[in-house]
Design a protein around this motif. Structure first.
Motif, PDB file in Angstrom:
ATOM      1  N   THR A 157      11.510 -37.692 -39.970  1.00 24.01           N
ATOM      2  CA  THR A 157      11.121 -38.804 -40.645  1.00 24.01           C
ATOM      3  C   THR A 157       9.827 -38.748 -41.333  1.00 24.01           C
ATOM      4  N   ILE A 158       9.694 -39.002 -42.481  1.00 22.68           N
ATOM      5  CA  ILE A 158       8.349 -38.919 -43.160  1.00 22.68           C
ATOM      6  C   ILE A 158       7.738 -40.179 -43.692  1.00 22.68           C
ATOM      7  N   VAL A 159       6.482 -40.451 -43.350  1.00 20.49           N
ATOM      8  CA  VAL A 159       5.919 -41.746 -43.894  1.00 20.49           C
ATOM      9  C   VAL A 159       5.193 -41.564 -45.249  1.00 20.49           C
ATOM     10  N   ILE A 160       5.519 -42.511 -46.130  1.00 22.08           N
ATOM     11  CA  ILE A 160       5.022 -42.552 -47.454  1.00 22.08           C
ATOM     12  C   ILE A 160       4.043 -43.767 -47.582  1.00 22.08           C
ATOM     13  N   ILE A 172      15.629 -44.160 -47.313  1.00 23.86           N
ATOM     14  CA  ILE A 172      14.730 -45.124 -46.701  1.00 23.86           C
ATOM     15  C   ILE A 172      14.912 -45.692 -45.714  1.00 23.86           C
ATOM     16  N   ILE A 173      14.334 -45.698 -44.486  1.00 27.95           N
ATOM     17  CA  ILE A 173      14.916 -46.179 -42.831  1.00 27.95           C
ATOM     18  C   ILE A 173      13.900 -47.521 -42.613  1.00 27.95           C
ATOM     19  N   LYS A 193      13.402 -50.556 -53.837  1.00 27.31           N
ATOM     20  CA  LYS A 193      14.112 -49.631 -52.981  1.00 27.31           C
ATOM     21  C   LYS A 193      14.146 -50.430 -51.731  1.00 27.31           C
ATOM     22  N   THR A 194      15.197 -50.562 -50.764  1.00 22.81           N
ATOM     23  CA  THR A 194      15.102 -51.055 -49.564  1.00 22.81           C
ATOM     24  C   THR A 194      15.876 -50.110 -48.486  1.00 22.81           C
ATOM     25  N   ALA A 195      15.306 -50.461 -47.239  1.00 27.29           N
ATOM     26  CA  ALA A 195      15.675 -49.639 -46.121  1.00 27.29           C
ATOM     27  C   ALA A 195      17.327 -49.680 -46.055  1.00 27.29           C
ATOM     28  N   ILE A 196      17.874 -48.840 -45.511  1.00 24.97           N
ATOM     29  CA  ILE A 196      19.398 -48.727 -45.277  1.00 24.97           C
ATOM     30  C   ILE A 196      19.484 -49.259 -43.872  1.00 24.97           C
ATOM     31  N   VAL A 227      10.759 -42.275 -44.686  1.00 20.07           N
ATOM     32  CA  VAL A 227      12.199 -41.624 -45.153  1.00 20.07           C
ATOM     33  C   VAL A 227      12.951 -40.827 -44.220  1.00 20.07           C
ATOM     34  N   HIS A 228      14.083 -40.692 -44.117  1.00 18.16           N
ATOM     35  CA  HIS A 228      14.599 -39.863 -43.141  1.00 18.16           C
ATOM     36  C   HIS A 228      15.135 -38.707 -44.223  1.00 18.16           C
ATOM     37  N   VAL A 229      14.756 -37.494 -43.908  1.00 19.19           N
ATOM     38  CA  VAL A 229      14.848 -36.411 -44.811  1.00 19.19           C
ATOM     39  C   VAL A 229      16.506 -35.769 -44.837  1.00 19.19           C
ATOM     40  N   LEU A 230      16.935 -35.911 -46.043  1.00 22.03           N
ATOM     41  CA  LEU A 230      18.474 -35.348 -46.212  1.00 22.03           C
ATOM     42  C   LEU A 230      18.342 -34.027 -46.967  1.00 22.03           C
ATOM     43  N   LYS A 231      17.280 -33.560 -47.524  1.00 23.64           N
ATOM     44  CA  LYS A 231      17.576 -32.376 -48.257  1.00 23.64           C
ATOM     45  C   LYS A 231      16.237 -31.478 -47.965  1.00 23.64           C
TER      46      LYS A 231
END
Length: 658
Positions: A157-160, A172-173, A193-196, A227-231
């Motif tokens: 999980t990264i914080v932007i 985005i979580i 953009k919105t959180a899932i 953001v939950h990293v997917l790649k």
């Protein structure tokens, strides 16, 4: 000149001197040349002063060209750089120092401009690599740890923070924000953009709703998001783009391949002719120096410098301009092919249409009050998980300002027919004609004729019954994109003659959409293999065809087409791999721009070839016959080289059909 593939040593050499050194050397050559000209007139008795200036002009003008020529000769190749050095040495030998210096100045200027054009083009694309921040803030418990992006793992999980770059492709979580996606997709406006809602049963990256996705290198707005990293960094959209752009250069256009073949046999022929001309004094009445002068003048005139750079400079400028607008064009072949397309096949869902059903008609019958009718439909459909039910409930809330009250209960789905539920203890049915007939509800002819009319126009129609009486009709449809009609109109205006929709939907749906947006024709009820057959038939009748789709469902048909164009390719590995042209944003309105750009590129390539071959065709016979001097030959020949580079650079500011 050709596309110069710099070795690592050469790169370090240029880096040591500075990235614009070649241009500075060329300008210095021009300054010493001008000074030499002036001094030769002002100081007629001290010729050595002017000669010194010319020697400096030779040094600065010939420095980089000599390096290039040496590399080619050491590999056993004689090319245009070698011809130019030979011509300059020959000019000095016969005492034409001014003409030799002019030759090297103009040739080095053409060289420098070519590299400037190439570098500008490459940099405008490769600037993508600077998009990714080097460090990410990883959330571990209550701590934020600065981590190099290469060390990020899938699932981190990264914080932007506000107004900072996003460090990884992911979902985005936490938090909502407006994100500037222009660096990746070319979109001019920030995207909300919105959180899932949940990470449970997360689909693959391509199928996650784009409003929840964050791309590496895009810029966060005013809110903090997580953001939950997917790649991983090497698999991110940016990384894939950079890799593909670096491969673009190796995919030469047909014209480039043709000019390469031409140069291969042309350069040795020129060298043979020049050597023979050195001995012209044995046959005609002139001395050796006159024959040598003529041979060197022909050497200058016959070198196809402008031809060698005419295509690569235009191709790279075109590809760079497309990249600025969020469009990836894979190589010169695609750029040229796209410019000759007059037939385009489109996938329907998600390409010409929104790709999701919308509520299109609400018809209350038997004087039933519309708002009450809509409330009943909203209450019942809100209990269903069916995609159409969800779309209907969502649109009723949005378009009619109604809210769910939880009045309905006991919902039951009847496979292939519809649903039933209890509303204020009364039975409600929503479904097709078969459902009504099975429940013994009479449907009047006036109602069925209205249903048929909607079905003919491509709508999915449902009847609504309350207490065994039909109280209304609702319909849904995958509606055309707002920009589809205007885009097709612009395509028609720029000469696209046939625009065909290929869809797996019913023919009625295809025809209805085609009529609304102005397509030439629509082919419905097509399975993927039927689309392949349709493309084969179009290729047989129209020669070249472009296929526009999402690059996934239509991969076989797109692979067969002359040029395949993938929509919304940002985040889609398959689309980036399979498509010849990738529209990074989900904007079909970029299509006329890309086709217009490729036509402009093709036109500029033709102009460049005409200029370069035209100058050679005129100068060679004139110089062989001795009708002009080396100075005029240099001016015209090298002038054409500078002209084709400047002509190609026009593509970097192409704006038509935006």
């Amino acid at each position: 000149m050709e596309e110069h593939k710099h070795t690592k040593a050469e790169h370090n050499h240029n880096h040591f001197l500075g990235k614009n050194t070649e241009l500075y050397f060329s300008i210095a050559s021009g300054l010493f040349l001008g000074l030499g000209f002036a001094l030769s007139y002002l100081l007629t008795k001290t010729e050595w002063v002017a000669l010194t200036c010319y020697i400096f002009a030779y040094f600065f003008g010939g420095y980089f060209i000599t390096i290039e020529a040496y590399k080619k000769i050491s590999k056993g190749g004689f090319d245009i750089d070698f011809l130019m050095i030979a011509a300059a040495i020959g000019a000095a030998y016969i005492g034409s120092w001014a003409e030799g210096a002019l030759l090297l100045f103009l040739f080095s200027l053409g060289h420098a401009l070519e590299h400037y054009a190439m570098n500008k083009a490459k940099k405008s694309i490769e600037a993508l690599s600077d998009l990714s921040p080097k460090i990410a803030l990883v959330k571990k418990g209550n701590q934020l740890i600065e981590t190099p992006i290469e060390s990020l793992q899938i699932g981190d999980t990264i914080v932007i923070k506000p107004n900072t770059k996003i460090a990884a492709d992911g979902v985005i979580i936490t938090g909502n924000s407006s994100i500037n996606q222009a660096p990746i997709t070319g979109e001019s406006m920030p995207v909300d953009k919105t959180a899932i809602a949940s990470l449970d049963k997360l689909p693959d990256f391509k199928h996650i709703d784009k409003k929840h996705i964050a791309f590496t290198g895009t810029i966060n707005g005013d809110s903090t998001i997580e953001v939950h990293v997917l790649k991983l960094s090497q698999d991110s959209t940016v990384a894939r783009l950079i890799k593909m752009v670096s491969e673009v250069e190796t995919q030469k256009s047909p014209t480039q391949r043709l000019t390469k073949k031409f140069e291969k046999w042309y350069v040795p022929i020129v060298l043979i002719v020049v050597i023979l001309l050195c001995f012209a004094y044995l046959i005609i009445d002139e001395n050796f120096n006159e024959s040598l002068y003529r041979a060197i003048t022909v050497l200058v005139a016959a070198s196809p410098c402008a031809l060698a750079i005419s295509t690569p400079s235009a191709v790279l400028s075109g590809i760079a301009r497309a990249a600025q607008k969020g469009v990836l064009i894979k190589g010169g072949k695609t750029l040229e092919d796209l410019g000759s397309i007059t037939t385009i096949a489109f996938d329907k869902t998600g390409t010409l249409t929104e790709g999701k059903p919308k509520l299109t008609n609400v018809i209350a019958l038997n004087n039933f009050e519309e708002n009450e009718f809509l409330q009943i439909v909203l209450e019942v459909e809100s209990l269903s998980n069916h995609p159409l039910a969800k779309a209907i409930a969502k649109d009723i809330k949005k378009l009619h300002n109604l809210s769910f009250k939880g009045i309905a209960k006991n919902i039951e789905a009847i496979q292939g027919k519809g649903i039933t539920a209890a509303y204020n203890n009364a039975k409600v049915l929503i479904g097709n004609l078969k459902l009504m007939q099975d429940e013994g509800i009479t449907v009047k002819d006036t109602v069925t004729s209205r249903m048929d009319s909607l079905l003919q126009n491509g709508h999915t129609v449902m009847l609504v019954a309350l207490k065994n009486e039909v109280i209304g009709i609702i319909s849904v449809m995958d509606t055309p994109r707002q920009t589809a009609k205007s885009t097709l109109k612009r395509l028609k205006a720029i000469g696209i003659k046939r625009m065909i929709m290929l869809t797996g939907d019913h023919q009625n749906v295809g025809d209805a959409i085609a009529k609304q947006i102005g397509l030439t024709e629509a082919k419905g009820n097509l399975l993927p293999e039927d689309k392949v057959t349709a493309i084969k038939n179009l290729l047989a009748t129209d020669g070249k065809i472009a296929m526009v789709g999402d690059g996934v469902n239509d991969a076989p048909a797109m692979a067969l087409s002359t040029v395949s164009v993938a929509m919304g390719a940002a985040g889609s590995d398959v689309a980036l791999e399979t498509a010849d042209v990738a529209l990074m944003s989900d904007k079909i309105e970029n299509l006329p721009f890309v086709i217009g750009l490729s036509r402009a590129s093709k036109r500029i390539i033709k102009e460049n070839i005409f200029i370069s071959l035209g100058v050679v065709a005129i100068l060679v016979p004139v110089t062989i016959l001795g009708l002009t001097n080396i100075g005029v030959a240099v001016l015209f020949h090298e002038g054409s080289t500078v002209a084709v580079v400047l002509n190609a650079l026009r593509l970097l500011v192409y704006k038509k059909h935006l």
